[in-house]
Structure formats: C-alpha cells, structure tokens
Write a protein that holds these residues in place. Structure first.
Motif, PDB file in Angstrom:
ATOM      1  N   MET A  14     -13.183  -4.222  -7.188  1.00 26.27           N
ATOM      2  CA  MET A  14     -11.894  -3.525  -7.163  1.00 26.27           C
ATOM      3  C   MET A  14     -11.441  -3.268  -5.733  1.00 26.27           C
ATOM      4  O   MET A  14     -10.266  -3.444  -5.412  1.00 26.27           O
ATOM      5  N   VAL A  15     -12.365  -2.857  -4.892  1.00 22.77           N
ATOM      6  CA  VAL A  15     -12.023  -2.590  -3.488  1.00 22.77           C
ATOM      7  C   VAL A  15     -11.551  -3.873  -2.815  1.00 22.77           C
ATOM      8  O   VAL A  15     -10.522  -3.879  -2.121  1.00 22.77           O
ATOM      9  N   LEU A  16     -12.273  -4.970  -3.019  1.00 20.60           N
ATOM     10  CA  LEU A  16     -11.860  -6.236  -2.401  1.00 20.60           C
ATOM     11  C   LEU A  16     -10.494  -6.684  -2.904  1.00 20.60           C
ATOM     12  O   LEU A  16      -9.661  -7.146  -2.118  1.00 20.60           O
ATOM     13  N   ALA A  17     -10.241  -6.532  -4.194  1.00 21.75           N
ATOM     14  CA  ALA A  17      -8.928  -6.905  -4.736  1.00 21.75           C
ATOM     15  C   ALA A  17      -7.837  -6.042  -4.121  1.00 21.75           C
ATOM     16  O   ALA A  17      -6.766  -6.552  -3.756  1.00 21.75           O
ATOM     17  N   ALA A  18      -8.089  -4.757  -3.975  1.00 20.31           N
ATOM     18  CA  ALA A  18      -7.095  -3.865  -3.372  1.00 20.31           C
ATOM     19  C   ALA A  18      -6.847  -4.239  -1.918  1.00 20.31           C
ATOM     20  O   ALA A  18      -5.698  -4.283  -1.468  1.00 20.31           O
ATOM     21  N   SER A  30      -4.478   4.113   0.848  1.00 20.68           N
ATOM     22  CA  SER A  30      -3.755   3.023   0.196  1.00 20.68           C
ATOM     23  C   SER A  30      -4.663   2.265  -0.773  1.00 20.68           C
ATOM     24  O   SER A  30      -4.218   1.815  -1.834  1.00 20.68           O
ATOM     25  N   ILE A  31      -5.947   2.138  -0.447  1.00 19.53           N
ATOM     26  CA  ILE A  31      -6.899   1.481  -1.348  1.00 19.53           C
ATOM     27  C   ILE A  31      -7.091   2.327  -2.608  1.00 19.53           C
ATOM     28  O   ILE A  31      -7.063   1.814  -3.732  1.00 19.53           O
ATOM     29  N   ILE A  32      -7.260   3.629  -2.426  1.00 19.55           N
ATOM     30  CA  ILE A  32      -7.413   4.548  -3.559  1.00 19.55           C
ATOM     31  C   ILE A  32      -6.188   4.471  -4.467  1.00 19.55           C
ATOM     32  O   ILE A  32      -6.316   4.384  -5.695  1.00 19.55           O
ATOM     33  N   ASP A  33      -5.002   4.494  -3.876  1.00 14.02           N
ATOM     34  CA  ASP A  33      -3.770   4.420  -4.664  1.00 14.02           C
ATOM     35  C   ASP A  33      -3.648   3.094  -5.407  1.00 14.02           C
ATOM     36  O   ASP A  33      -3.217   3.052  -6.565  1.00 14.02           O
ATOM     37  N   ASP A  34      -4.030   2.006  -4.754  1.00  8.74           N
ATOM     38  CA  ASP A  34      -3.938   0.689  -5.387  1.00  8.74           C
ATOM     39  C   ASP A  34      -4.885   0.592  -6.581  1.00  8.74           C
ATOM     40  O   ASP A  34      -4.509   0.074  -7.639  1.00  8.74           O
ATOM     41  N   ILE A  35      -6.092   1.087  -6.433  1.00  9.22           N
ATOM     42  CA  ILE A  35      -7.045   1.065  -7.544  1.00  9.22           C
ATOM     43  C   ILE A  35      -6.548   1.947  -8.681  1.00  9.22           C
ATOM     44  O   ILE A  35      -6.634   1.573  -9.853  1.00  9.22           O
ATOM     45  N   ALA A  36      -5.993   3.106  -8.349  1.00  2.66           N
ATOM     46  CA  ALA A  36      -5.451   3.996  -9.382  1.00  2.66           C
ATOM     47  C   ALA A  36      -4.319   3.320 -10.142  1.00  2.66           C
ATOM     48  O   ALA A  36      -4.226   3.413 -11.366  1.00  2.66           O
ATOM     49  N   THR A  37      -3.462   2.607  -9.427  1.00  6.73           N
ATOM     50  CA  THR A  37      -2.317   1.941 -10.041  1.00  6.73           C
ATOM     51  C   THR A  37      -2.730   0.758 -10.907  1.00  6.73           C
ATOM     52  O   THR A  37      -2.276   0.621 -12.040  1.00  6.73           O
ATOM     53  N   HIS A  38      -3.574  -0.104 -10.372  1.00  9.17           N
ATOM     54  CA  HIS A  38      -3.883  -1.352 -11.060  1.00  9.17           C
ATOM     55  C   HIS A  38      -5.076  -1.279 -12.006  1.00  9.17           C
ATOM     56  O   HIS A  38      -5.121  -2.015 -12.992  1.00  9.17           O
ATOM     57  N   ALA A  39      -6.052  -0.419 -11.714  1.00  8.74           N
ATOM     58  CA  ALA A  39      -7.231  -0.312 -12.578  1.00  8.74           C
ATOM     59  C   ALA A  39      -7.212   0.973 -13.397  1.00  8.74           C
ATOM     60  O   ALA A  39      -8.077   1.160 -14.246  1.00  8.74           O
ATOM     61  N   ALA A  42      -9.536   6.735 -11.226  1.00  8.85           N
ATOM     62  CA  ALA A  42      -9.501   7.716 -10.139  1.00  8.85           C
ATOM     63  C   ALA A  42     -10.692   7.472  -9.219  1.00  8.85           C
ATOM     64  O   ALA A  42     -11.811   7.253  -9.680  1.00  8.85           O
ATOM     65  N   VAL A  43     -10.425   7.476  -7.915  1.00  7.38           N
ATOM     66  CA  VAL A  43     -11.465   7.227  -6.920  1.00  7.38           C
ATOM     67  C   VAL A  43     -11.417   8.350  -5.900  1.00  7.38           C
ATOM     68  O   VAL A  43     -10.352   8.667  -5.366  1.00  7.38           O
ATOM     69  N   GLY A  44     -12.555   8.924  -5.612  1.00  5.68           N
ATOM     70  CA  GLY A  44     -12.642   9.943  -4.574  1.00  5.68           C
ATOM     71  C   GLY A  44     -12.756   9.305  -3.200  1.00  5.68           C
ATOM     72  O   GLY A  44     -13.307   8.204  -3.061  1.00  5.68           O
ATOM     73  N   SER A  45     -12.259   9.991  -2.199  1.00  3.67           N
ATOM     74  CA  SER A  45     -12.312   9.435  -0.845  1.00  3.67           C
ATOM     75  C   SER A  45     -13.749   9.290  -0.356  1.00  3.67           C
ATOM     76  O   SER A  45     -14.065   8.352   0.375  1.00  3.67           O
ATOM     77  N   GLY A  46     -14.638  10.190  -0.767  1.00  3.45           N
ATOM     78  CA  GLY A  46     -16.038  10.079  -0.370  1.00  3.45           C
ATOM     79  C   GLY A  46     -16.704   8.846  -0.956  1.00  3.45           C
ATOM     80  O   GLY A  46     -17.443   8.135  -0.265  1.00  3.45           O
ATOM     81  N   ALA A  47     -16.442   8.590  -2.234  1.00  6.90           N
ATOM     82  CA  ALA A  47     -17.007   7.404  -2.888  1.00  6.90           C
ATOM     83  C   ALA A  47     -16.502   6.131  -2.222  1.00  6.90           C
ATOM     84  O   ALA A  47     -17.268   5.180  -2.013  1.00  6.90           O
ATOM     85  N   LEU A  48     -15.217   6.120  -1.875  1.00 12.19           N
ATOM     86  CA  LEU A  48     -14.669   4.941  -1.210  1.00 12.19           C
ATOM     87  C   LEU A  48     -15.287   4.767   0.170  1.00 12.19           C
ATOM     88  O   LEU A  48     -15.666   3.659   0.552  1.00 12.19           O
ATOM     89  N   SER A  49     -15.424   5.844   0.906  1.00 10.13           N
ATOM     90  CA  SER A  49     -15.992   5.770   2.253  1.00 10.13           C
ATOM     91  C   SER A  49     -17.413   5.216   2.230  1.00 10.13           C
ATOM     92  O   SER A  49     -17.765   4.337   3.027  1.00 10.13           O
ATOM     93  N   VAL A  50     -18.233   5.696   1.313  1.00 12.12           N
ATOM     94  CA  VAL A  50     -19.612   5.205   1.177  1.00 12.12           C
ATOM     95  C   VAL A  50     -19.609   3.719   0.831  1.00 12.12           C
ATOM     96  O   VAL A  50     -20.386   2.930   1.382  1.00 12.12           O
ATOM     97  N   THR A  51     -18.729   3.333  -0.073  1.00 17.14           N
ATOM     98  CA  THR A  51     -18.644   1.930  -0.494  1.00 17.14           C
ATOM     99  C   THR A  51     -18.176   1.043   0.651  1.00 17.14           C
ATOM    100  O   THR A  51     -18.721  -0.044   0.867  1.00 17.14           O
TER     101      THR A  51
END
Length: 110
Positions: A14-18, A30-39, A42-51
C-alpha cells in the motif's frame, strides 16, 4: 535475501502504491491520506514512520528531508521515492497476487 525470495507485506504494498501515485508529493501525511482514500484504511503516523524506516533499510525507498517549517514546529518534511529495487519488488508482488486471484472470481463471489 534476494528479491525473488522476499515478499512485500500488505502495508508495504500500500505504501509503495501510494508513493507511486503521489510522485514528488509523497511524504508522511500525503501517503496516509492516499491510503485512507484508496484502501479505506486508517494509518497512524507512527506506524507509517516505522514502515518507511524499514523499507529504506531494505532498499525499497529512499528519503530526503525538506527544509523545516514553522507550521510543522520546525520539523522538516520527509519526502520519499521508490528505488529501482523497490519498483522491481512492487511489480513482482503485484504479479504474484494477481496470479493467485486469477480464476477465482466464482469462488470469491460465490
């Protein structure tokens, strides 16, 4: 581990697609918003940062920090882009999933 024997997780895909969709505008929010819109996930900023950190260590993405801004409390924005290895793995992962689902429309819809 070679790209042929390493699989991307669902969230990494999902992150790569975004990141692909966003291009030069790919950064945390913008990545969090894109995943929320298309998938619709809900994604937390901490989870995204670690990923993002893990994906960068794997060589799938690279990041750069933009100038800091007062609106962000002086913190710089982290922009990301996909590496050639990341693109190759994204293609392999997508193809593997498409192959797994091919021919299962009746079973899935049934």
């Amino acid at each position: 581990m070679s790209p042929a024997s390493r699989f991307l997780g669902e969230f990494e895909q999902m992150v790569l697609a975004a990141v692909l969709r966003l291009g030069e505008r790919a950064y945390g929010v913008s990545i969090i918003d894109d995943i929320a819109t298309h998938a619709r996930r809900a994604v937390g900023s901490g989870a995204l940062s670690v990923t993002l950190d893990r994906m960068e260590r794997k060589g799938l993405i690279r990041s750069r920090l933009a100038d800091s801004s007062e609106g962000r409390g002086g913190r710089p924005r982290r922009y990301v882009e996909i590496t050639a290895e990341g693109m190759a793995e994204a293609r392999q992962s997508r193809e593997a999933l498409m192959n797994m689902w091919r021919g299962l429309d009746e079973a899935y819809d049934g």
